[in-house]
Design a protein around this motif. Structure first.
Motif, PDB file in Angstrom:
ATOM      1  N   ASN A  48      27.462 -17.169 -23.526  1.00 37.80           N
ATOM      2  CA  ASN A  48      25.954 -16.597 -22.818  1.00 37.80           C
ATOM      3  C   ASN A  48      26.675 -15.132 -22.610  1.00 37.80           C
ATOM      4  N   ILE A  49      27.813 -15.051 -22.216  1.00 40.17           N
ATOM      5  CA  ILE A  49      28.585 -13.625 -22.106  1.00 40.17           C
ATOM      6  C   ILE A  49      28.827 -12.704 -23.234  1.00 40.17           C
ATOM      7  N   LEU A  50      28.824 -13.331 -24.397  1.00 35.33           N
ATOM      8  CA  LEU A  50      28.895 -12.624 -25.566  1.00 35.33           C
ATOM      9  C   LEU A  50      27.270 -12.465 -26.080  1.00 35.33           C
ATOM     10  N   ILE A  51      26.667 -13.123 -25.863  1.00 31.68           N
ATOM     11  CA  ILE A  51      25.097 -12.849 -26.309  1.00 31.68           C
ATOM     12  C   ILE A  51      24.669 -11.754 -25.384  1.00 31.68           C
ATOM     13  N   ALA A  52      24.803 -11.903 -23.958  1.00 36.81           N
ATOM     14  CA  ALA A  52      24.426 -10.740 -23.202  1.00 36.81           C
ATOM     15  C   ALA A  52      24.667  -9.620 -23.759  1.00 36.81           C
ATOM     16  N   GLN A  53      26.326  -9.449 -24.164  1.00 37.72           N
ATOM     17  CA  GLN A  53      26.755  -8.092 -24.397  1.00 37.72           C
ATOM     18  C   GLN A  53      26.033  -7.821 -25.841  1.00 37.72           C
ATOM     19  N   GLU A  54      25.656  -8.775 -26.685  1.00 39.53           N
ATOM     20  CA  GLU A  54      25.063  -8.501 -27.913  1.00 39.53           C
ATOM     21  C   GLU A  54      23.791  -7.801 -27.718  1.00 39.53           C
ATOM     22  N   LEU A  55      23.086  -8.436 -26.783  1.00 36.65           N
ATOM     23  CA  LEU A  55      21.689  -8.114 -25.959  1.00 36.65           C
ATOM     24  C   LEU A  55      21.599  -6.515 -25.520  1.00 36.65           C
ATOM     25  N   GLY A  56      22.972  -6.199 -25.197  1.00 35.62           N
ATOM     26  CA  GLY A  56      22.762  -4.892 -24.670  1.00 35.62           C
ATOM     27  C   GLY A  56      22.466  -4.719 -23.230  1.00 35.62           C
ATOM     28  N   ILE A  57      22.525  -5.822 -22.377  1.00 34.37           N
ATOM     29  CA  ILE A  57      22.135  -5.790 -21.090  1.00 34.37           C
ATOM     30  C   ILE A  57      23.077  -6.291 -20.133  1.00 34.37           C
ATOM     31  N   LEU A  58      24.178  -6.843 -20.481  1.00 37.50           N
ATOM     32  CA  LEU A  58      25.422  -6.837 -19.581  1.00 37.50           C
ATOM     33  C   LEU A  58      26.769  -6.657 -20.626  1.00 37.50           C
ATOM     34  N   SER A  59      27.396  -5.617 -20.051  1.00 39.95           N
ATOM     35  CA  SER A  59      28.407  -5.293 -20.733  1.00 39.95           C
ATOM     36  C   SER A  59      29.800  -5.369 -19.780  1.00 39.95           C
ATOM     37  N   GLY A  60      30.969  -5.063 -20.670  1.00 41.02           N
ATOM     38  CA  GLY A  60      32.175  -5.343 -19.702  1.00 41.02           C
ATOM     39  C   GLY A  60      32.592  -3.827 -19.220  1.00 41.02           C
ATOM     40  N   TYR A  61      33.919  -3.668 -18.909  1.00 41.14           N
ATOM     41  CA  TYR A  61      34.514  -2.574 -18.155  1.00 41.14           C
ATOM     42  C   TYR A  61      35.258  -1.771 -19.454  1.00 41.14           C
ATOM     43  N   PRO A  62      35.789  -0.438 -19.068  1.00 38.71           N
ATOM     44  CA  PRO A  62      36.412   0.287 -20.023  1.00 38.71           C
ATOM     45  C   PRO A  62      37.937  -0.319 -20.674  1.00 38.71           C
ATOM     46  N   ASP A  63      38.428  -1.127 -19.579  1.00 38.81           N
ATOM     47  CA  ASP A  63      39.722  -1.918 -20.014  1.00 38.81           C
ATOM     48  C   ASP A  63      39.441  -2.976 -20.893  1.00 38.81           C
ATOM     49  N   GLY A  64      38.316  -3.283 -21.271  1.00 42.71           N
ATOM     50  CA  GLY A  64      38.235  -4.326 -22.322  1.00 42.71           C
ATOM     51  C   GLY A  64      37.900  -5.742 -21.551  1.00 42.71           C
ATOM     52  N   THR A  65      37.833  -5.655 -19.931  1.00 43.93           N
ATOM     53  CA  THR A  65      37.708  -6.928 -19.473  1.00 43.93           C
ATOM     54  C   THR A  65      36.205  -7.031 -18.969  1.00 43.93           C
ATOM     55  N   PHE A  66      35.575  -8.138 -18.653  1.00 44.94           N
ATOM     56  CA  PHE A  66      34.644  -8.510 -18.291  1.00 44.94           C
ATOM     57  C   PHE A  66      34.485  -8.804 -16.755  1.00 44.94           C
ATOM     58  N   ARG A  67      35.503  -9.461 -16.255  1.00 46.23           N
ATOM     59  CA  ARG A  67      35.742  -9.950 -14.954  1.00 46.23           C
ATOM     60  C   ARG A  67      34.607 -11.040 -14.648  1.00 46.23           C
ATOM     61  N   PRO A  68      34.846 -11.967 -15.244  1.00 51.85           N
ATOM     62  CA  PRO A  68      33.625 -13.009 -15.061  1.00 51.85           C
ATOM     63  C   PRO A  68      33.552 -13.610 -13.747  1.00 51.85           C
ATOM     64  N   ASN A  69      34.731 -13.556 -12.787  1.00 46.62           N
ATOM     65  CA  ASN A  69      34.597 -14.422 -11.643  1.00 46.62           C
ATOM     66  C   ASN A  69      34.261 -13.248 -10.480  1.00 46.62           C
ATOM     67  N   GLN A  70      33.917 -12.106 -10.854  1.00 46.51           N
ATOM     68  CA  GLN A  70      33.499 -10.888  -9.978  1.00 46.51           C
ATOM     69  C   GLN A  70      32.215 -11.287  -9.310  1.00 46.51           C
ATOM     70  N   LYS A  71      32.211 -11.289  -8.242  1.00 44.36           N
ATOM     71  CA  LYS A  71      30.941 -11.448  -7.252  1.00 44.36           C
ATOM     72  C   LYS A  71      29.661 -10.317  -7.901  1.00 44.36           C
ATOM     73  N   LEU A  72      28.761 -10.698  -8.221  1.00 42.05           N
ATOM     74  CA  LEU A  72      27.568  -9.792  -8.674  1.00 42.05           C
ATOM     75  C   LEU A  72      26.929  -9.068  -7.276  1.00 42.05           C
ATOM     76  N   THR A  73      26.818  -7.543  -7.699  1.00 47.13           N
ATOM     77  CA  THR A  73      26.462  -6.735  -6.655  1.00 47.13           C
ATOM     78  C   THR A  73      24.933  -6.269  -6.846  1.00 47.13           C
ATOM     79  N   ARG A  74      24.165  -5.869  -6.137  1.00 44.72           N
ATOM     80  CA  ARG A  74      22.804  -5.402  -6.367  1.00 44.72           C
ATOM     81  C   ARG A  74      22.625  -4.400  -7.345  1.00 44.72           C
ATOM     82  N   ALA A  75      23.618  -3.442  -7.313  1.00 44.13           N
ATOM     83  CA  ALA A  75      24.044  -2.527  -8.647  1.00 44.13           C
ATOM     84  C   ALA A  75      24.069  -2.945  -9.665  1.00 44.13           C
ATOM     85  N   HIS A  76      25.018  -3.892  -9.801  1.00 44.92           N
ATOM     86  CA  HIS A  76      25.061  -4.731 -11.300  1.00 44.92           C
ATOM     87  C   HIS A  76      23.628  -5.157 -11.761  1.00 44.92           C
TER      88      HIS A  76
END
Length: 298
Positions: free
Chosen positions: A40-68
């Motif tokens: 689902n992380i990769l599908i969200a990337q393919e959909l273009g609605i949830l991407s990672g960071y410039p360093d190539g990481t996704f940071r899956p365990n990072q808590k979600l902010t309202r800005a995210h």
């Protein structure tokens, strides 16, 4: 008021669902295949609605902010409307007080106008979005229902046993997530927070549920013209209107048994929409091959 919008990625419903394949996503250095949210992380990337960071990481365990959430659902809305941040109609939309036009994060500012204009995200009584705050699961339920036009399924029972722990004005949205299979847990934990990995799965399931809405009507396909003896080029898919107002595309199997390519005429063939009890008609015009522009005499 919901308008009819066509999914910008030319979505095609097949076997009751359509999601891009995770195989085409680039992946992240910190997301292993053993992660339960990997696909689902990769599908969200393919959909273009949830991407990672410039360093190539996704940071899956990072808590979600309202800005995210504002950014992810703002990008989704742009895809839905086939608009950009500069062309989406936000004229007259009052900015959130804490995300002003002078914000250093201009992407957040523009997308906050998008989600507010679309009715996905609203602020508190002071018109604050509180972008730095963590997003609770009950708040997430509300914006997902709004963004993906999820409906209350009257013939499906929600299986959530801790609704009493949610604020009264979030309970209906949590039940809708359960009814649509966006969440499959009995203990929703409404006041807890969500990680980015969990949010990816919520997004993909919501997208899937949105396109799984029943078909309300079919947009009649344009007639197809061919010439005697030539197989017509039939459309592989047709546009359908779902009960939630979404216009999507779905594959169709055509029955050409009633088509006579040996004689000029107008023929009506039928087609069955995949995974739906719908039969549609298509007019095929067989023209005379001799009906061509005359050759100029020299």
């Amino acid at each position: 008021m919901k308008s009819m919008l066509k999914w910008g990625l030319a979505a095609v419903i097949a076997a009751g669902t359509l999601l891009p394949s995770a195989a085409f996503a680039e992946g992240y250095t910190d997301v292993k295949e053993t992660n339960t949210h990997y696909d689902n992380i990769l599908i969200a990337q393919e959909l273009g609605i949830l991407s990672g960071y410039p360093d190539g990481t996704f940071r899956p365990n990072q808590k979600l902010t309202r800005a995210h959430v504002i950014k992810a659902l703002g990008k989704f809305e742009l895809e839905m409307a086939e608009k950009t941040m500069d062309t989406y109609p936000v004229a007259g939309v009052k900015p959130f007080r804490d995300i002003p036009p002078t914000s250093r994060d201009q992407e957040l500012y523009k997308l906050s106008l998008v989600v507010k204009a679309a009715g996905i995200f609203d602020g508190d009584p002071n018109n604050d979005a509180k972008p730095a705050n963590l997003m609770s699961r009950q708040q997430m339920a509300k914006v997902l229902v709004n963004a993906f036009w999820l409906e209350d399924l009257e013939d499906v029972d929600a299986d959530v046993r801790d609704l009493d722990k949610a604020a009264p004005y979030f309970r209906d949205q949590i039940k809708i997530l359960s009814e649509n299979g966006v969440t499959n847990v009995t203990e929703f934990r409404p006041t807890e927070t969500t990680s980015r990995a969990q949010f990816a799965s919520f997004l993909v399931r919501s997208f899937d549920a949105m396109l799984a809405a029943p078909i309300e009507s079919v947009i009649d396909p344009e007639p197809v013209t061919t010439t005697v003896g030539v197989e017509p080029e039939l459309p592989e898919s047709v546009e359908v209107v779902l009960t939630n107002g979404i216009i999507a595309e779905t594959y169709v199997d055509w029955d050409t048994s009633g088509l006579n390519l040996k004689e000029v005429g107008r023929y009506t063939i039928t087609g069955e929409i995949w995974d739906a009890d719908w039969v549609i008609e298509l007019e095929v015009i067989v023209d005379d091959v001799r009906h061509t522009d005359p050759v100029e005499e020299k």
